[in-house]
Design an enzyme around this catalytic site. Structure first.
Site, PDB file in Angstrom:
ATOM      1  N   HIS A 291     -30.264 -10.811  22.173  1.00 10.80           N
ATOM      2  CA  HIS A 291     -30.745 -10.405  23.487  1.00 10.80           C
ATOM      3  C   HIS A 291     -32.260 -10.580  23.502  1.00 10.80           C
ATOM      4  O   HIS A 291     -32.914 -10.479  22.462  1.00 10.80           O
ATOM      5  CB  HIS A 291     -30.402  -8.945  23.764  1.00 10.80           C
TER       6      HIS A 291
ATOM      7  N   CYS B  91     -30.678  -3.200  21.534  1.00 14.79           N
ATOM      8  CA  CYS B  91     -32.073  -3.566  21.793  1.00 14.79           C
ATOM      9  C   CYS B  91     -32.990  -2.345  21.715  1.00 14.79           C
ATOM     10  O   CYS B  91     -34.090  -2.431  21.172  1.00 14.79           O
ATOM     11  CB  CYS B  91     -32.204  -4.237  23.156  1.00 14.79           C
TER      12      CYS B  91
ATOM     13  N   CYS C  98     -30.115  -2.413  26.176  1.00 14.87           N
ATOM     14  CA  CYS C  98     -28.852  -1.892  25.664  1.00 14.87           C
ATOM     15  C   CYS C  98     -29.128  -1.071  24.397  1.00 14.87           C
ATOM     16  O   CYS C  98     -30.242  -1.082  23.868  1.00 14.87           O
ATOM     17  CB  CYS C  98     -27.893  -3.047  25.362  1.00 14.87           C
TER      18      CYS C  98
ATOM     19  N   GLU D  52     -34.732  -8.702  24.481  1.00 13.40           N
ATOM     20  CA  GLU D  52     -35.513  -7.568  23.980  1.00 13.40           C
ATOM     21  C   GLU D  52     -35.443  -7.460  22.457  1.00 13.40           C
ATOM     22  O   GLU D  52     -36.431  -7.147  21.805  1.00 13.40           O
ATOM     23  CB  GLU D  52     -35.033  -6.254  24.619  1.00 13.40           C
TER      24      GLU D  52
END
Length: 122
Positions: free
Chosen positions: A16, A49, A46, A18
């Site tokens: 992801h 992250c 999430c 991030e």
């Protein structure tokens, strides 16, 4: 360094944006410097992250819309089996006083419009 999650997660589910940023930043900067940094993202990070941000020592998270709002847009989509937990809950479970700021209603419509139609048929 901006990368779209769609292309990345097909090949590496932990990539992801991030998480990638937190990982790169933790290799490039000291924990003291990162503590003074702010990570800005359109959607609330999430749990994975948020954990990466926590461990990399980034001091502030700012997001536009909640993960719950993203979940409403992507329900049942295999590319985004997201949680409905919230970054603040995860940060509150740790020992660091990381600031979590968001959502910001003034940007909700713009962020949601970017996702319009994207998740259909994926």
């Amino acid at each position: 360094m901006s990368q779209g999650n769609d292309e990345i997660t097909v090949h590496n589910a932990t990539s992801h944006a991030e998480m990638t940023l937190a990982s790169r930043a933790s290799r490039a900067y000291s924990p003291e410097k990162l503590w003074k940094c702010t990570l800005y993202t359109t959607v609330e990070p999430c749990p994975m992250c948020t954990g990466g941000i926590y461990w990399s020592n980034i001091g502030t998270i700012v997001f536009g819309i909640t993960e719950k709002r993203l979940l409403e847009m992507t329900v049942g989509n295999k590319l985004n089996p997201t949680f409905n937990m919230g970054a603040a809950k995860i940060i509150a479970s740790g020992q660091k006083d990381i600031k979590v700021l968001g959502p910001f209603e003034e940007v909700t419509e713009e962020i949601v419009s970017v996702h319009a139609g994207f998740w259909e048929g994926k």
